[in-house]
Write a protein that holds these residues in place. Structure first.
Motif, PDB file in Angstrom:
ATOM      1  N   ALA A 135       0.851  -1.198   0.000  1.00 35.94           N
ATOM      2  CA  ALA A 135       0.000   0.000   0.000  1.00 35.94           C
ATOM      3  C   ALA A 135       0.880   1.239   0.000  1.00 35.94           C
ATOM      4  CB  ALA A 135      -0.900  -0.008   1.220  1.00 35.94           C
ATOM      5  N   ILE A 136       0.467   2.268  -0.752  1.00 31.68           N
ATOM      6  CA  ILE A 136       1.193   3.539  -0.817  1.00 31.68           C
ATOM      7  C   ILE A 136       0.287   4.633  -0.261  1.00 31.68           C
ATOM      8  CG2 ILE A 136       2.412   5.160  -2.329  1.00 31.68           C
ATOM      9  CD1 ILE A 136       3.695   2.403  -2.199  1.00 31.68           C
ATOM     10  N   LEU A 137       0.789   5.289   0.789  1.00 27.72           N
ATOM     11  CA  LEU A 137       0.002   6.334   1.442  1.00 27.72           C
ATOM     12  C   LEU A 137       0.876   7.554   1.701  1.00 27.72           C
ATOM     13  CD1 LEU A 137      -0.504   3.387   3.254  1.00 27.72           C
ATOM     14  CD2 LEU A 137      -2.614   4.672   3.640  1.00 27.72           C
ATOM     15  N   ILE A 146       1.625   8.034 -10.053  1.00 27.30           N
ATOM     16  CA  ILE A 146       0.865   7.530  -8.905  1.00 27.30           C
ATOM     17  C   ILE A 146       1.440   8.082  -7.608  1.00 27.30           C
ATOM     18  CG2 ILE A 146       0.302   5.461  -7.575  1.00 27.30           C
ATOM     19  CD1 ILE A 146       0.165   3.940 -10.228  1.00 27.30           C
ATOM     20  N   LEU A 147       2.767   8.029  -7.478  1.00 27.77           N
ATOM     21  CA  LEU A 147       3.415   8.517  -6.258  1.00 27.77           C
ATOM     22  C   LEU A 147       3.166  10.016  -6.063  1.00 27.77           C
ATOM     23  CD1 LEU A 147       6.818   6.584  -6.449  1.00 27.77           C
ATOM     24  CD2 LEU A 147       4.784   6.015  -5.104  1.00 27.77           C
ATOM     25  N   ALA A 148       3.212  10.767  -7.161  1.00 27.16           N
ATOM     26  CA  ALA A 148       2.976  12.212  -7.057  1.00 27.16           C
ATOM     27  C   ALA A 148       1.567  12.509  -6.581  1.00 27.16           C
ATOM     28  CB  ALA A 148       3.244  12.877  -8.408  1.00 27.16           C
ATOM     29  N   GLY A 207      -1.795  14.020  -1.564  1.00 32.81           N
ATOM     30  CA  GLY A 207      -2.959  13.762  -0.724  1.00 32.81           C
ATOM     31  C   GLY A 207      -4.221  13.478  -1.499  1.00 32.81           C
ATOM     32  N   LEU A 208      -4.091  13.038  -2.769  1.00 34.03           N
ATOM     33  CA  LEU A 208      -5.266  12.841  -3.621  1.00 34.03           C
ATOM     34  C   LEU A 208      -5.786  11.406  -3.597  1.00 34.03           C
ATOM     35  CD1 LEU A 208      -4.181  15.000  -6.684  1.00 34.03           C
ATOM     36  CD2 LEU A 208      -5.740  15.599  -4.816  1.00 34.03           C
TER      37      LEU A 208
END
Length: 294
Positions: free
Chosen positions: A172-174, A230-232, A237-238
């Protein structure tokens, strides 16, 4: 002999007659009898309805039409020389090309750079072209011959040769300030409660299956191909996302990568149709990959 064929031995004989002025010398050079050469020339003259030799000339000379056949023999000889040279270069790994399919970022970031660099150092004459396709399309690309081999999520198919390379897993990327960012792991239900950025890359179907296995569906607000994009979006915070761990670029950013619960592993490997090397170069690259230390 097909009526459209030109007997190369006779064309070569005409070239030698032009050089020596003698049918006998031409026959001797070709290790063929003089009557056989004379008969072959006569057959061609009857077939085309025109003379190929200026028989009254001394030394013997060719007509313009005979010169055409002599030129054909010379070009055939040059072509043969080039073909033999190319075959020799291919046999000695100085020539060739490989079409390598890739499912994208996991391979591009972590596996292919060091593999291709090492291969290029050892076989500088063999080029490797990377063609990226979604993971789900790569097996069809192999079947259709669009690529010679592929690096991809290993499929369950007995008709394929496979070189295992790595075991990857989804993470997961947060954003670092996200309410879930400090948890030791996150579940599908927890991620489904937040806006979701779905990868359109190779791991996309695996992400969707992981959610479905938990009886969940992500609240997808963006569908994005490039990992950096995706990381950007996550850092802005999107939304949250799930991608393959090996796809993460080196370095750190304003995001956290957390394990999933339950885990979602996948095996990555080089894959080709069973015993289907298109060329010596392709076979050489396959054998190199099978021995390379990943």
């Amino acid at each position: 002999m097909n009526e459209t064929d030109i007997p190369l031995t006779i064309a070569r004989a005409l070239k030698l007659i032009l050089e020596t002025g003698s049918v006998s010398e031409a026959a001797r050079s070709l290790n063929v009898s003089q009557p056989a050469i004379s008969k072959g020339i006569s057959q061609l003259e009857r077939r085309f309805g025109m003379p190929l030799l200026q028989r009254g000339a001394r030394p013997l000379n060719l007509t313009d039409e005979g010169q055409m056949l002599a030129d054909y023999a010379e070009r055939a000889g040059l072509l043969q020389k080039q073909v033999l040279q190319n075959l020799d270069e291919a046999a000695n790994n100085r020539l060739g090309a490989v079409r390598l399919g890739s499912f994208g970022s996991s391979a591009s970031f972590q596996i292919l750079p060091k593999t291709l660099a090492a291969f290029a150092r050892r076989y500088p004459g063999i080029s490797v072209e990377i063609l990226e396709f979604p993971d789900g399309e790569l097996q069809q690309m192999l079947e259709d011959g669009i690529v010679d081999m592929a690096i991809m999520t290993v499929p369950q198919d007995d008709g394929l040769d496979i070189i295992p390379v790595a075991t990857d897993k989804l993470v997961a990327i947060l954003e670092t300030g996200h309410p879930l960012a400090e948890k030791p792991s996150v579940s599908a239900a927890e991620l489904a409660a937040h806006p979701f950025i779905l990868t359109k890359g190779g791991s996309g179907p695996l992400v969707e299956r992981w959610f479905a296995a938990a009886g969940q569906a992500p609240r997808t607000v963006h569908t994005v191909l490039q990992i950096n994009s995706i990381l950007a979006l996550v850092e802005a915070g999107l939304g949250v996302s799930v991608i393959a761990e090996l796809a993460l670029p080196e370095g750190s950013g304003n995001y956290r990568a957390l394990p999933l619960h339950p885990e979602a592993p996948r095996s990555i490997g080089f894959v080709r149709k069973e015993k289907s090397a298109r060329s010596t170069a392709v076979d050489r690259f396959w054998k190199f990959c099978s021995r390379f230390d990943y």
